[in-house]
Each structure stands twice: as structure tokens, then as C-alpha cells.
Write a protein that holds these residues in place. Structure first.
Motif, mmCIF file in Angstrom:
data_model
loop_
_atom_site.group_PDB
_atom_site.id
_atom_site.type_symbol
_atom_site.label_atom_id
_atom_site.label_comp_id
_atom_site.label_asym_id
_atom_site.label_seq_id
_atom_site.Cartn_x
_atom_site.Cartn_y
_atom_site.Cartn_z
ATOM 1 N N ASP A 341 0.840 -1.197 0.000
ATOM 2 C CA ASP A 341 0.000 0.000 0.000
ATOM 3 C C ASP A 341 0.879 1.253 0.000
ATOM 4 N N SER A 344 3.061 1.709 -3.201
ATOM 5 C CA SER A 344 2.313 2.068 -4.409
ATOM 6 C C SER A 344 1.838 3.524 -4.385
ATOM 7 N N ARG A 345 1.845 4.147 -3.209
ATOM 8 C CA ARG A 345 1.410 5.553 -3.114
ATOM 9 C C ARG A 345 2.539 6.525 -3.442
ATOM 10 N N PRO A 348 2.496 7.460 -8.599
ATOM 11 C CA PRO A 348 1.450 6.764 -9.376
ATOM 12 C C PRO A 348 1.937 6.351 -10.766
ATOM 13 N N LEU A 369 -5.778 -5.053 -2.810
ATOM 14 C CA LEU A 369 -4.863 -3.952 -3.108
ATOM 15 C C LEU A 369 -4.350 -4.053 -4.553
ATOM 16 N N ARG A 373 -5.243 -0.881 -7.152
ATOM 17 C CA ARG A 373 -4.217 0.115 -7.483
ATOM 18 C C ARG A 373 -3.771 -0.017 -8.933
#
Ligand code: 5AD
Ligand code: SF4
Length: 583
Positions: A341, A344-345, A348, A369, A373
Motif C-alpha cells: 500500500d 504504491s502511493r 502513481p 490492493l 491500485r
């Protein structure tokens, strides 16, 4: 005196558990090089160094010294505070050129970068030219007998080079790093007297010291396995400036103890790198413009960062349904879903992959997730190893064929269009023809997009070595392997056919190796996509025509496929975010 002088030494910068050993042997008796081959001036010089070294060793650290310093937290070796038997100057690379050669898996590619990062800080230079190297380091693999044989053969070739360099001012030093150093330890030093240093997978921080010891004509080894070494603070050096993607090591070792596997013995216990240091590395890679990171580990999805007290609650781990572990259930720590999480933030526009996972650790939160995403690739490696529950039990994989197939269905329902790959072993101990056919049928049933298939190779120390019989004849193993490869290819070709006519997002890597007029990149499922290098529109600026560059995302309409590659026509340059509507 016994020629083999063993000094039990605690690593200066390691925890108490990190008791390392250092093997020191004199050049003349054990280097394998006839003493007459040493020119006399060099011999005198070496004698001097040896005497100096021996006297310093005699006046060197006491056992108490090691106990005292062993409790210090792990950190980079401090160049200003060398071990008592070496000077600061001796620890420095003094611009000597290192040639690194990597064998085996992606973990070894990453280890090579870690080893290089450590040596670079010590003042070594890197060379891509074997002939001009002062130090040759082979980062080795032990997973199968064949992998080790490749290294022995390579050492025989290097012997000639080393002999040629005996008369030179700076003699060539040769080192074995990684799994083979760990598995065979002094057997390598005994068999190949031309090897100067051995460094196991957890001993790369010690490379400057090992090389300094080797400078004095001694053999030196550190094959200590650590309970907490993750090289968290060592930023691997990106070796190719034009690279679009990088590997980020998130954990090391493995606690699974599958009965065929040497990894737990060569790479030690499972330990995870703190989340904060992983995020920092990924941020830096994003700032450098990299467009893809692959989170790496022997068992990535077993990730568990327990580095801080507040992470350690009593919540036990959710396993995939129908799966069990060979070890006592673990509790607490920040888990893989949390890491994925956060990673991946960061950016982008950066694709996230991970390898290699174990099927037991795919709880719903991880699958969710991946599904939601855009920048986490919808690609899962799910090593099955066999399609027969009986063989899986003998392998101690912790699941049956039925549980595995149920997980596959669950993954496909949760992540529509997911691309699947797997590892299989042909001819494991006791595998019958019926078991083999079960594996064939699993390959047909799942229809993987990618596969890694191997003939079983018995490894000493493993449970299978002690408890089972390697009773499938070599020719049968190879025949079964061939059959698995054929079936895998047929099924992958069918699975890939389904993408003809689809528009896929491709991250451009560069020109195709086969044709300078074609570009090559990877789709979300990590399959290679080839397409003509032509001008195209940019979605963000329709007025200009552009040519795609490495690191660009492009949309490609797939026109034909094989079992391993897709071909297509490029539509436009885009961004990962803009493209999600098409996938
Ligand atoms: N023989 C053959 N293949 C092996 N693997 C691991 N150990 C062995 C062995 N002793 C394969 C498994 C694993 C992959 C990395 O290598 O399929 O998933
Ligand atoms: Fe080896 Fe099994 Fe660990 Fe993979 S999970 S590294 S196969 S012991």
C-alpha cells in the motif's frame, strides 16, 4: 602448528549472535601456487607482510574485545576504526579494479549491487573488463547442482588468468560470494587454492576487511549467517544509468523449509527490512526517474517488519485458505499488504511488482490492493512445484493441489485478467508417473502465462537429503521436464492468444535485440512486447509527434503472440494513470 589457523571472531559491527569466523592460511603452503612461481622480491615482500600481519594478530584483539563490540548495533564498517590487526589504509580499495560476475536469481543481482555499493565506499573502482581486474568476485548460486558446476568451471578458467598475473605488481584476487560460499565454506578454499576470499550472503559488509586480509596472501572467509542483516542502510548502486526498472530487496532468508530447498541453509532465517528504509529507497528511485520497482525477497509476501515495538501486537497472520506453515505461526509486525500500500502511493507513474511470493501468504487484503491500485501490476507468481498432493506433502509445501487450485480461482475472481506464473520441479523424490501426470494436468488447468521449470536436484542438508530417496532416474527426470515444458508452452501460447486485438500498456525498455527498427517493452503481466519504432501521438500533447524512449509508457494494440512474446502496433505515448481506462 596446524596449517589452518582458525580465529573465532565476533563481527565488530554485528550483534552478539553474529559470531563470524575468519579463515587464515599461509600463501606458500596452501595457495596452490608453487612457491617457485613467486618471484623472490615479491616473496620477501610477502614474508614481511606476513610477519607484520602475524605480529599484529598476536597483539590483536582478545575474546573480550569481540564480546564487548559484538553488542553494537549493525552499521557500515567504520573506516576510522579498523580491526586491531589492520590499518585504515589496508581497508581501503586504493582504486583497485573490481570485476563482479553474477549467477542465479534476481536476489543475486541485488546482492551484487549491495556488494558493489560497499566496495565503492571503500575506494574500489568497478571494471567491466575482466583482463584489467585486480579483484574478481563471483556472486554464486547453489539452488541446483548445475548452478554450482557452472561456478567450478568458471574457476578453472580464471585459474589461468590468475597464474598469468602472479608476476604482476598487483596480484589478482578471486572471491566467491553468496550461496555457494555459504554452502561449501572451506571446501571451496581446499578444492580451489586460487580462491582468496569467501563471503556468505550476510557478510558483504565485511568485504573490505576480507580483501585486506587477502592482500597479505592469506585466504579469508566470513560465512556467518545473521538474524537481522538486511543491508537496510546500503543503497544499491544502479549499474545501468539507462535502466527503467530496479529491484528493491525487502526481506532476506526463508523459514519455510520446503524439503528440497537449500535456501534456508544458504541464506538463513527470514528477516524483513524496516518499512521506512524501503520507502526511502523507492522514493529515491522515483526521483531518479525509474518507472518500475520489483520488491524482492525469497518469500516477499511473508514480509513482517517488527523493527519497532509499536508494530508488535498480538494479531496473528491471515494465511490463504487451506494453507499452513512449517513454522510456529508468527504474530504482529507490519505486513506485506501495508508495505505494498505504502510503496504504491509513492509515485502513481511507477509500476510495482514483487517476487518471489509463497502461495500461503495471499490474504484478501493483498489481493484487493493489487486489484484496486493502477500501478500495482496484475501479475502474480504462484510457485506450485507439483500438481500432486502426495508430492506436495513430501515437499512440505503446506498445501494440497485442491487448496492451490481454489486459491487460483479466488485470485482470478478477485483480480480479473491477472497474469499468472509458477515454478515446477520434475522428478522429486518418490514422484510416480501418476504424480507427474497430475502436474501436467495442473499446467493444463491453470494455463499459466509464464513458467519456470526445473529437474529435481538433490541438495545436501535438506530434509529430502536426510529423509527421502532421490529415486527418479536422471533420464526420467529430464523426460518429464521436457513434457512439462511442452505442455506449459502450448498452454501459454493459448493464454497469450487471448490478448490479440487488445490494447495494452507497455513500459518501453529500448530497442529489440533482434531488430534495430523495433522497440521492446513489457506489459502489465511482465510479458515482452515488440512493436515498430515509429512516430506516434502523445496523449498529453496532440500537436507533436514523438518517438518512444526507454521509460515511456505507450499503448500497443496486440496483433500476434507466441508462448513468450507479444507483437503489436503502437498507438500513442501515454501515462500510467491515463491508460488505466484501456486495460
Ligand atoms: N531442485 C530443483 N529445483 C529447485 N528449486 C528449488 N530447489 C530445487 C532443487 N533442489 C526450484 C523451485 C523454486 C525455484 C526458485 O527453484 O521451483 O521455486
Ligand atoms: Fe526454498 Fe521453499 Fe523458501 Fe522458496 S519457500 S526459498 S522453495 S524453502
Amino acid at each position: 602448528m596446524h596449517p589452518l589457523q582458525c580465529v573465532l571472531q565476533a563481527q565488530r559491527w554485528g550483534p552478539l549472535a553474529s559470531v563470524s569466523w575468519l579463515l587464515l592460511r599461509t600463501c606458500r603452503a596452501h595457495s596452490g601456487v608453487p612457491s617457485t612461481a613467486c618471484p623472490s622480491s615479491e616473496r620477501q615482500q610477502e614474508d614481511g607482510v606476513r610477519k607484520d600481519f602475524s605480529s599484529r594478530l598476536a597483539n590483536g584483539p582478545t575474546f573480550q574485545h569481540f564480546l564487548r563490540s559484538a553488542s553494537a548495533p549493525q552499521e557500515q564498517p567504520d573506516m576510522e576504526d579498523p580491526p586491531p590487526y589492520l590499518t585504515v589504509d589496508e581497508l581501503l580499495g586504493r582504486q583497485r579494479k573490481v570485476y563482479l560476475e553474477t549467477y542465479g536469481c534476481q536476489m543475486n543481482v541485488n546482492d551484487t549491487e549491495i556488494a558493489w555499493s560497499i566496495l565503492q565506499k571503500s575506494g574500489y573502482l568497478r571494471t567491466r573488463n575482466l583482463q584489467e581486474a585486480d579483484v574478481i568476485l563471483l556472486v554464486t548460486c547453489s539452488i541446483r547442482e548445475k548452478a554450482e558446476q557452472t561456478i567450478w568451471n568458471r574457476l578453472h578458467q580464471l585459474k589461468a588468468l590468475k597464474t598469468k598475473r602472479l608476476r604482476s605488481r598487483v596480484p589478482l584476487r578471486i572471491g566467491i560470494l553468496g550461496c555457494m560460499a555459504e554452502r561449501l565454506k572451506e571446501e571451496i578454499l581446499n578444492r580451489e587454492k586460487m580462491v582468496d576470499i569467501l563471503a556468505g550472503p550476510d557478510a558483504y559488509r565485511d568485504l573490505p576487511r576480507l580483501l585486506a586480509v587477502a592482500e597479505s596472501g592469506q585466504q579469508a572467509a566470513n560465512v556467518l549467517l545473521s538474524l537481522d542483516e538486511t543491508y537496510a542502510d546500503v543503497m544499491p548502486v544502479q549499474t545501468s544509468p539507462s535502466a527503467t526498472s530496479a529491484f528493491v530487496s525487502i526481506m532476506r532468508g526463508c523459514d519455510n523449509m520446503c524439503s528440497y530447498c537449500i535456501v534456508p541453509f544458504t541464506r538463513g532465517r527470514e528477516r524483513s527490512r524496516p518499512v521506512a528504509s524501503i520507502l526511502e529507497e523507492v522514493r529515491k528511485l522515483s526521483e531518479q526517474g525509474l518507472k518500475e520497482v520489483t520488491l524482492l525477497g525469497q518469500n516477499v509476501n511473508s514480509f513482517r517488519d517488527s523493527s519497532e515495538v509499536q508494530f508488535n501486537n498480538a494479531v496473528s497472520t491471515n494465511l490463504s485458505r487451506g494453507f499452513s506453515t512449517n513454522y510456529k505461526p508468527k504474530q504482529g509486525g507490519l505486513r506485506f499488504a501495508h508495505l505494498l500500500d505504502e510503496v504504491s502511493r509513492i509515485d502513481p507513474e511507477m509500476r510495482i511488482r514483487f517476487t518471489s511470493p509463497h502461495p500461503k501468504d495471499f490474504p484478501d487484503e493483498v489481493l484487493q490492493l493489487i486489484q484496486e491500485r493502477d500501478n500495482i501490476c496484475k501479475q502474480i507468481h504462484l510457485p506450485a512445484q507439483s500438481g500432486s498432493s502426495r508430492v506436495l506433502e513430501a515437499m512440505r509445501r503446506g498445501y494440497s493441489r485442491e487448496a492451490y487450485v481454489e486459491l487460483i480461482h479466488h485470485i482470478r475472481e478477485s483480480i480479473p485478467g491477472v497474469s499468472l506464473s509458477s515454478d515446477f520441479i520434475a522428478g522429486f523424490c518418490g514422484e510416480t508417473e501418476e504424480d507427474h501426470l497430475q502436474t501436467v494436468s495442473l499446467l493444463r488447468e491453470v494455463q499459466y502465462n509464464m513458467g519456470f521449470l526445473f529437474a529435481y536436484s538433490m541438495r545436501q542438508k535438506t530434509r529430502a537429503y536426510h529423509r527421502l530417496k532421490d529415486d527418479v532416474p536422471e533420464e526420467v527426470k529430464l523426460r518429464r521436464l521436457e513434457e512439462l515444458i511442452t505442455v506449459f508452452r502450448e498452454e501459454a501460447a493459448k493464454a497469450n492468444m487471448a490478448s490479440v486485438g487488445c490494447t495494452q500498456l507497455v513500459l518501453v525498455e529500448g530497442h529489440s535485440k533482434r531488430s534495430a527498427t523495433d522497440l521492446c517493452g513489457r506489459n502489465d503481466g511482465n510479458l515482452k512486447v515488440i512493436f515498430p519504432d515509429v512516430e506516434m501521438e502523445d496523449v498529453n500533447n496532440s500537436k507533436v509527434k514523438v518517438r518512444a524512449q526507454p521509460g515511456d509508457y505507450v499503448l500497443v494494440k496486440i496483433t500476434s503472440t507466441s508462448s513468450q512474446t507479444l507483437k503489436g502496433r503502437v498507438l500513442c505515448r501515454t501515462t500510467l494513470k491515463d491508460s488505466s481506462a484501456y486495460c
